[in-house]
Enzyme design. Structure first.
Site, PDB file in Angstrom:
ATOM      1  N   THR A   1       0.863  -1.189   0.000  1.00  0.00           N
ATOM      2  CA  THR A   1       0.000   0.000   0.000  1.00  0.00           C
ATOM      3  C   THR A   1       0.896   1.236   0.000  1.00  0.00           C
ATOM      4  OG1 THR A   1      -0.031   0.043   2.399  1.00  0.00           O
ATOM      5  CG2 THR A   1      -1.812  -1.171   1.329  1.00  0.00           C
TER       6      THR A   1
ATOM      7  N   GLU B   1      -5.624  -3.130  -2.165  1.00  0.00           N
ATOM      8  CA  GLU B   1      -6.252  -4.288  -1.521  1.00  0.00           C
ATOM      9  C   GLU B   1      -7.330  -4.927  -2.396  1.00  0.00           C
ATOM     10  OE1 GLU B   1      -5.622  -1.373  -0.187  1.00  0.00           O
ATOM     11  OE2 GLU B   1      -5.087  -1.486   1.927  1.00  0.00           O
TER      12      GLU B   1
ATOM     13  N   LYS C   1     -13.919  18.807   9.563  1.00  0.00           N
ATOM     14  CA  LYS C   1     -15.015  18.972  10.524  1.00  0.00           C
ATOM     15  C   LYS C   1     -15.147  20.444  10.905  1.00  0.00           C
ATOM     16  CE  LYS C   1     -17.226  16.147  13.848  1.00  0.00           C
ATOM     17  NZ  LYS C   1     -17.152  15.072  14.792  1.00  0.00           N
TER      18      LYS C   1
ATOM     19  N   TRP D   1     -19.528  17.677   8.958  1.00  0.00           N
ATOM     20  CA  TRP D   1     -18.476  17.283   8.018  1.00  0.00           C
ATOM     21  C   TRP D   1     -18.592  18.039   6.697  1.00  0.00           C
ATOM     22  CZ3 TRP D   1     -14.817  14.725  10.287  1.00  0.00           C
ATOM     23  CH2 TRP D   1     -15.111  13.861  11.350  1.00  0.00           C
TER      24      TRP D   1
HETATM   25  P1  AMP Z   1      -4.192   2.893  -3.661  1.00  0.00           P
HETATM   26  O1  AMP Z   1      -4.244   1.684  -2.812  1.00  0.00           O
HETATM   27  O2  AMP Z   1      -2.898   3.622  -3.603  1.00  0.00           O
HETATM   28  O3  AMP Z   1      -4.575   2.593  -5.070  1.00  0.00           O
HETATM   29  O4  AMP Z   1      -5.270   3.939  -3.092  1.00  0.00           O
HETATM   30  C1  AMP Z   1      -6.607   3.580  -2.915  1.00  0.00           C
HETATM   31  C2  AMP Z   1      -7.429   4.793  -2.586  1.00  0.00           C
HETATM   32  O5  AMP Z   1      -7.424   5.711  -3.680  1.00  0.00           O
HETATM   33  C3  AMP Z   1      -8.893   4.500  -2.377  1.00  0.00           C
HETATM   34  O6  AMP Z   1      -9.156   4.021  -1.078  1.00  0.00           O
HETATM   35  C4  AMP Z   1      -9.531   5.853  -2.640  1.00  0.00           C
HETATM   36  O7  AMP Z   1      -9.452   6.686  -1.506  1.00  0.00           O
HETATM   37  C5  AMP Z   1      -8.648   6.427  -3.721  1.00  0.00           C
HETATM   38  N1  AMP Z   1      -9.290   6.227  -5.025  1.00  0.00           N
HETATM   39  C6  AMP Z   1      -9.074   5.262  -5.927  1.00  0.00           C
HETATM   40  N2  AMP Z   1      -9.845   5.429  -7.019  1.00  0.00           N
HETATM   41  C7  AMP Z   1     -10.588   6.532  -6.795  1.00  0.00           C
HETATM   42  C8  AMP Z   1     -11.596   7.246  -7.531  1.00  0.00           C
HETATM   43  N3  AMP Z   1     -11.971   6.862  -8.744  1.00  0.00           N
HETATM   44  N4  AMP Z   1     -12.133   8.337  -6.959  1.00  0.00           N
HETATM   45  C9  AMP Z   1     -11.748   8.751  -5.743  1.00  0.00           C
HETATM   46  N5  AMP Z   1     -10.810   8.141  -5.001  1.00  0.00           N
HETATM   47  C10 AMP Z   1     -10.234   7.047  -5.521  1.00  0.00           C
END
Ligand code: AMP
Length: 537
Positions: free
Chosen positions: A185, A329, A438, A443
């Site tokens: 991650t 994930e 907040k 929110w």
């Molecule tokens: P990663 O594991 O680095 O790919 O990050 C995942 C996170 O990216 C998700 O939990 C979201 O918060 C954000 N994310 C991924 N795709 C989108 C999307 N289309 N719109 C908004 N946030 C996104």
């Protein structure tokens, strides 16, 4: 009653072998650093990959060993994508933009035995060598950058390493639940966490993203993944592309503006994928320079695709942005936003507000959203809840068992994304839990505010974070990057926000700040941690 079907494992060598059998003449194109174009057929790619499998075995790689890559998007990376899992070793794609502490942490945590490194990226490894333990060999890929061969212990060039193998087919049986790959991650807090994909999960994810209601990858497309092969396996697109036999185009380091546009044009690319910032830059470039593009679809994810960008590409260039959501994930594709049959003729506001949602789960994935008491929120398009997800390519744990609070006792993964669900089941992200602001006990969605600001044609990018405020708890601060040659107009932005936000949610005029750039994380998202720190200081 048991079925009478075969117990046929879902494993990556099946994808590789089919490509050779069915599409041996289709092309895999790479644009290397010196602008040279390399063309391989799937048939040639297959031969190099089985030779690589043999070389890895001869060099002592055993089932279960982690073998890392530190590379951009190119054909050699694709050979590694298939050769490593096909000998039951585990492909660990390292994010080249990690900070040194994270880089050395994940190499040591994964226990990488070999690292395959692009020549022009090797310095980042060289500099941190004293902190890296247990790596036995470095294999250097010549990315055609004019830099010397790196000074790494037991280093050998990729082509010399390949010569040590034999071009023989030697596929051993693989249990579909065995590990095929690891990604970490991007970890904005704490250490990065390892997510381990199986052959089965990768195979099923590949099939799923090829579906017409997902990314619609098929043989007739020419696919150029801009999203890096070190970012959640380039969203699974290389595996899915080889599965279908479509022409693949790898951009190497040519990822922005003119370099990218020229490759899209010359290779007649029809489908591409990447984070919004890349498309923002391309949009501005296409406005100034005319290209003859065959491109019809751009998959956008990783961060919210701004509605203005979706509208702009469709109206100005006839290119459709397909908005998708996912996480490391989730392999990563979880949801995709296509308009349903009955929505196809929708126009204007309704059309683009739906296209800008993160969409519905792809078949195989289930989603729901819960409130703070663990109860499902109503599908009314306005009540926020935390998104939970489950399915055959969703993580059930992390590699080292950390963060068990991310998994519910009844088998769901807690995403940490705050969403609303509407009557048609479309999901829309309103924030990351930790990015919500907040104000006076209520929110504010930073994402909603960003989208509205980015709809202004004079705005290139906008990021919203909260600053401490004695009266309001937190107050929103907007960092705005204007389009080249334009200026930020705080009053205009404030007026536009007034139409959609309550007065107590609005930023002060001097909290709308013009900046030349917004800091980005290793995977190209706004780095709000840095912005918050700047505000604190
Ligand atoms: P990663 O594991 O680095 O790919 O990050 C995942 C996170 O990216 C998700 O939990 C979201 O918060 C954000 N994310 C991924 N795709 C989108 C999307 N289309 N719109 C908004 N946030 C996104």
């Amino acid at each position: 009653m048991r079925s009478t079907m075969m117990d046929y494992p879902l494993v990556l060598p099946s994808i590789l072998k089919r490509a050779k059998e069915v599409h041996p003449h289709k092309e895999i194109v790479t644009k290397w650093h010196d602008n040279s174009i390399q063309r391989l057929t799937y048939g040639e790619f297959y031969k190099r990959t089985i030779r690589l499998m043999s070389a890895l075995r001869k060099a002592g790689v055993k089932p279960g060993d982690a073998i890392a890559t530190f590379c951009l998007n190119h054909s050699v990376h694709l050979e590694l994508y298939f050769a490593i899992p096909s000998i039951r070793a585990v492909l660990h794609t390292i994010n080249i933009r990690l900070f040194p502490e994270q880089l050395t942490y994940i190499i040591n945590e994964a226990k990488d035995k070999f690292i395959f490194v692009d020549k022009s990226l090797a310095l980042a490894i060289e500099k941190n060598l004293s902190q890296i333990h247990g790596v036995q060999k470095f294999i250097i890929i010549d990315d055609k950058e004019n830099v010397p061969f790196p000074n790494l212990p037991n280093a050998i060039s990729y082509e010399d390493f390949l010569k040590t193998g034999d071009e023989i087919e030697n596929f051993e049986p693989i249990d579909e639940f065995e590990a095929a790959g690891i990604c970490y991650t991007s970890g904005t807090t704490g250490n990065p966490k390892g997510v381990v994909y199986s052959h089965r999960s990768t195979y099923l994810h590949s099939m799923s993203i090829c579906m017409g209601d997902a990314l619609c990858i098929r043989e007739a497309e020419t696919v150029l993944p801009v999203v890096p092969m070190f970012h959640v396996n380039s969203w699974g697109i290389p595996f899915a592309s080889v599965m279908t036999g479509c022409k693949l185009v790898f951009p190497g380091k040519h990822l922005l503006g003119a370099g990218l546009a020229e490759l899209l044009e010359s290779e007649e690319v029809t489908l591409t994928a990447g984070v919004p910032t890349v498309w923002n830059v391309l949009y501005q470039h296409l406005k100034k320079t005319k290209y003859n593009l065959k491109l019809h679809t751009m998959v956008v994810g990783g961060s919210a695709a701004p509605r203005g960008l979706i509208e702009g590409f469709e109206k100005d260039f006839g290119i459709s942005i397909l908005h998708a959501w996912g996480m490391t994930e989730t392999s990563p594709v979880g949801t995709v936003s296509h308009l349903r049959g009955f929505m196809k003729d929708w126009n204007g506001n309704k059309r683009y507000s739906y296209r800008a949602k993160q969409g519905v789960p792809v078949p195989g994935v289930e989603i729901r959203a819960i409130d703070d008491n663990g109860k499902d929120v109503p599908k009314d398009g306005k009540t926020p809840g935390e998104l939970l997800v489950r399915g055959p390519w969703i993580a059930a744990s992390y590699k080292s068992g950390e963060s068990s609070e991310s998994f519910t006792s009844d088998g769901w993964f807690r995403t940490g994304d705050v969403v609303v669900l509407d009557e048609f089941g479309y999901m829309q992200i309103t924030d990351r839990k930790k990015d919500l602001i907040k104000t006076r006990g209520e929110w504010i969605s930073s994402v909603d505010m960003e989208n509205l600001v980015m709809a202004d044609p004079n705005v290139l990018e906008a990021a919203v974070v909260g600053r401490k405020d004695p009266v309001r708890d937190e107050a929103p601060v907007i960092f705005v990057v204007p389009v080249e040659g334009k200026e930020v107009d705080p009053k205009g932005i404030h007026d536009r926000l007034k139409e959609n936000f309550a007065h107590w949610q609005l930023p002060k005029l001097d909290d709308i700040r013009s900046v030349s750039a917004i800091p980005k994380t290793s995977v190209g998202k706004f780095d709000k941690k840095i912005l918050r720190k700047e505000l604190e200081e």
